[in-house]
Scaffold this motif. Structure first.
Motif, PDB file in Angstrom:
ATOM      1  N   GLU A  37       3.221   5.221 -33.564  1.00 13.62           N
ATOM      2  CA  GLU A  37       3.444   6.597 -33.994  1.00 13.62           C
ATOM      3  C   GLU A  37       3.823   6.602 -35.475  1.00 13.62           C
ATOM      4  O   GLU A  37       4.308   5.611 -36.009  1.00 13.62           O
ATOM      5  CB  GLU A  37       4.563   7.231 -33.172  1.00 13.62           C
ATOM      6  N   ILE A  38       3.578   7.707 -36.096  1.00 10.81           N
ATOM      7  CA  ILE A  38       3.856   7.816 -37.529  1.00 10.81           C
ATOM      8  C   ILE A  38       4.725   9.052 -37.776  1.00 10.81           C
ATOM      9  O   ILE A  38       4.595  10.063 -37.094  1.00 10.81           O
ATOM     10  CB  ILE A  38       2.536   7.863 -38.337  1.00 10.81           C
ATOM     11  N   GLU A  39       5.631   8.907 -38.743  1.00 12.84           N
ATOM     12  CA  GLU A  39       6.496  10.040 -39.093  1.00 12.84           C
ATOM     13  C   GLU A  39       5.943  10.724 -40.331  1.00 12.84           C
ATOM     14  O   GLU A  39       5.469  10.061 -41.254  1.00 12.84           O
ATOM     15  CB  GLU A  39       7.915   9.536 -39.410  1.00 12.84           C
ATOM     16  N   TYR A  40       5.988  12.030 -40.333  1.00 12.93           N
ATOM     17  CA  TYR A  40       5.559  12.755 -41.531  1.00 12.93           C
ATOM     18  C   TYR A  40       6.356  14.050 -41.676  1.00 12.93           C
ATOM     19  O   TYR A  40       7.040  14.460 -40.743  1.00 12.93           O
ATOM     20  CB  TYR A  40       4.052  13.044 -41.487  1.00 12.93           C
ATOM     21  N   TYR A  41       6.266  14.625 -42.838  1.00 13.23           N
ATOM     22  CA  TYR A  41       6.988  15.878 -43.108  1.00 13.23           C
ATOM     23  C   TYR A  41       6.002  17.028 -43.228  1.00 13.23           C
ATOM     24  O   TYR A  41       4.893  16.850 -43.703  1.00 13.23           O
ATOM     25  CB  TYR A  41       7.789  15.763 -44.402  1.00 13.23           C
ATOM     26  N   GLU A  42       6.439  18.177 -42.764  1.00 11.67           N
ATOM     27  CA  GLU A  42       5.579  19.347 -42.817  1.00 11.67           C
ATOM     28  C   GLU A  42       6.407  20.579 -43.174  1.00 11.67           C
ATOM     29  O   GLU A  42       7.505  20.767 -42.644  1.00 11.67           O
ATOM     30  CB  GLU A  42       4.924  19.550 -41.450  1.00 11.67           C
ATOM     31  N   TRP A  43       5.881  21.409 -44.077  1.00  6.05           N
ATOM     32  CA  TRP A  43       6.560  22.664 -44.406  1.00  6.05           C
ATOM     33  C   TRP A  43       6.310  23.665 -43.298  1.00  6.05           C
ATOM     34  O   TRP A  43       5.196  23.776 -42.803  1.00  6.05           O
ATOM     35  CB  TRP A  43       6.034  23.238 -45.716  1.00  6.05           C
ATOM     36  N   GLY A  44       7.346  24.367 -42.920  1.00 10.93           N
ATOM     37  CA  GLY A  44       7.178  25.371 -41.885  1.00 10.93           C
ATOM     38  C   GLY A  44       8.182  26.498 -42.038  1.00 10.93           C
ATOM     39  O   GLY A  44       9.073  26.447 -42.882  1.00 10.93           O
ATOM     40  N   ARG A  45       8.003  27.499 -41.220  1.00  8.92           N
ATOM     41  CA  ARG A  45       8.890  28.664 -41.244  1.00  8.92           C
ATOM     42  C   ARG A  45      10.047  28.481 -40.273  1.00  8.92           C
ATOM     43  O   ARG A  45       9.881  27.894 -39.206  1.00  8.92           O
ATOM     44  CB  ARG A  45       8.096  29.914 -40.841  1.00  8.92           C
ATOM     45  N   ASP A  46      11.201  28.976 -40.686  1.00  6.60           N
ATOM     46  CA  ASP A  46      12.347  28.935 -39.803  1.00  6.60           C
ATOM     47  C   ASP A  46      13.216  30.157 -40.081  1.00  6.60           C
ATOM     48  O   ASP A  46      13.044  30.818 -41.098  1.00  6.60           O
ATOM     49  CB  ASP A  46      13.140  27.643 -40.049  1.00  6.60           C
ATOM     50  N   LYS A  47      14.115  30.439 -39.161  1.00  9.12           N
ATOM     51  CA  LYS A  47      15.047  31.547 -39.367  1.00  9.12           C
ATOM     52  C   LYS A  47      16.441  31.008 -39.605  1.00  9.12           C
ATOM     53  O   LYS A  47      16.805  29.961 -39.093  1.00  9.12           O
ATOM     54  CB  LYS A  47      15.037  32.476 -38.147  1.00  9.12           C
TER      55      LYS A  47
END
Ligand SMILES: [Zn+2]
Length: 228
Positions: A37-47
């Motif tokens: 498995e590989i770890e990565y970062y992703e931009w996303g929306r949150d409250k």
């Protein structure tokens, strides 16, 4: 990545994948084992809760997946990325062209909105546990939010104008609404010699250039003063 996939990353034909030479170019991936498995970062929306209000924020999420999934995800997002980049290049080139071709009767106003300022404060204020006075403080600081515009005329060096304060819940939506188009149709009532107006939007988070820099200095200065 664009350098790898395009003959010229500033060329609209390449970016819109209509260029015969580069339109079929793909990202060369190394051989890999999909067991891992590989770890990565992703931009996303949150409250996030700030005081009583719940606000939308953009946040980096850490995710874990198999390599093949990540590759598919990236390939999936490529068309969107290409058109986003093509928009930035197109808008930037158009505005540069407009600036260069101004005649004696034309003015170009380059505007930006500083949308993060009050939020940054809200966060800082919250972390300091201001308690009851917090809401008031946040409201007071909202009014710091200002619009900056740069005015370009033929032959004249650019100068700076601060436009009137406009305070809304969502500063970024001020210019992205139907009212602005109505206001444009009414401008001639005030300025009778006005012949035509064009409005060029720019992609979110890109190409704001000079006003952005001005905004940053204003923000930093205000931050510093408040900390004192
Ligand atoms: Zn090309």
């Amino acid at each position: 990545m664009l350098v790898m996939l395009c003959c010229d990353k500033y060329n609209l034909k390449c970016l819109s994948r209509r260029c015969q030479i580069c339109k079929n170019k793909v990202i060369p991936y190394n051989e890999f084992s999909n067991d891992q498995e590989i770890e990565y970062y992703e931009w996303g929306r949150d409250k996030k809760k700030v005081g009583q209000k719940e606000i939308n924020i953009t946040k980096k999420f850490k995710r874990t997946t198999q390599i093949r999934n990540l590759i598919l995800k990236r390939e999936d997002s490529l068309p969107k990325f290409f058109s986003h980049t093509a928009n930035i290049i197109n808008q930037y080139q158009t505005i540069t062209e407009l600036k260069k071709s101004l005649n004696d009767y034309e003015t170009l106003v380059h505007m930006d909105f500083s949308e993060n300022y009050s939020y940054r404060f809200a966060k800082e204020v919250q972390s300091l546990h201001f308690g009851g006075s917090r809401g008031q403080l946040v409201n007071a600081l909202d009014t710091i939010h200002q619009q900056w515009g740069l005015i370009y005329r033929k032959h004249s060096s650019l100068y700076l104008k601060k436009s009137p304060n406009i305070t809304t819940d969502s500063p970024s939506s001020q210019y992205r609404n139907k009212y602005i188009f109505y206001i444009m149709t009414q401008l001639q009532n005030v300025f009778s010699s006005l012949k035509s107006v064009t409005w060029n939007y720019q992609e979110v988070g890109h190409g704001k250039g000079t006003p952005d820099g001005v905004g940053a200095v204003v923000k930093r200065t205000a931050d510093y003063q408040v900390k004192c």
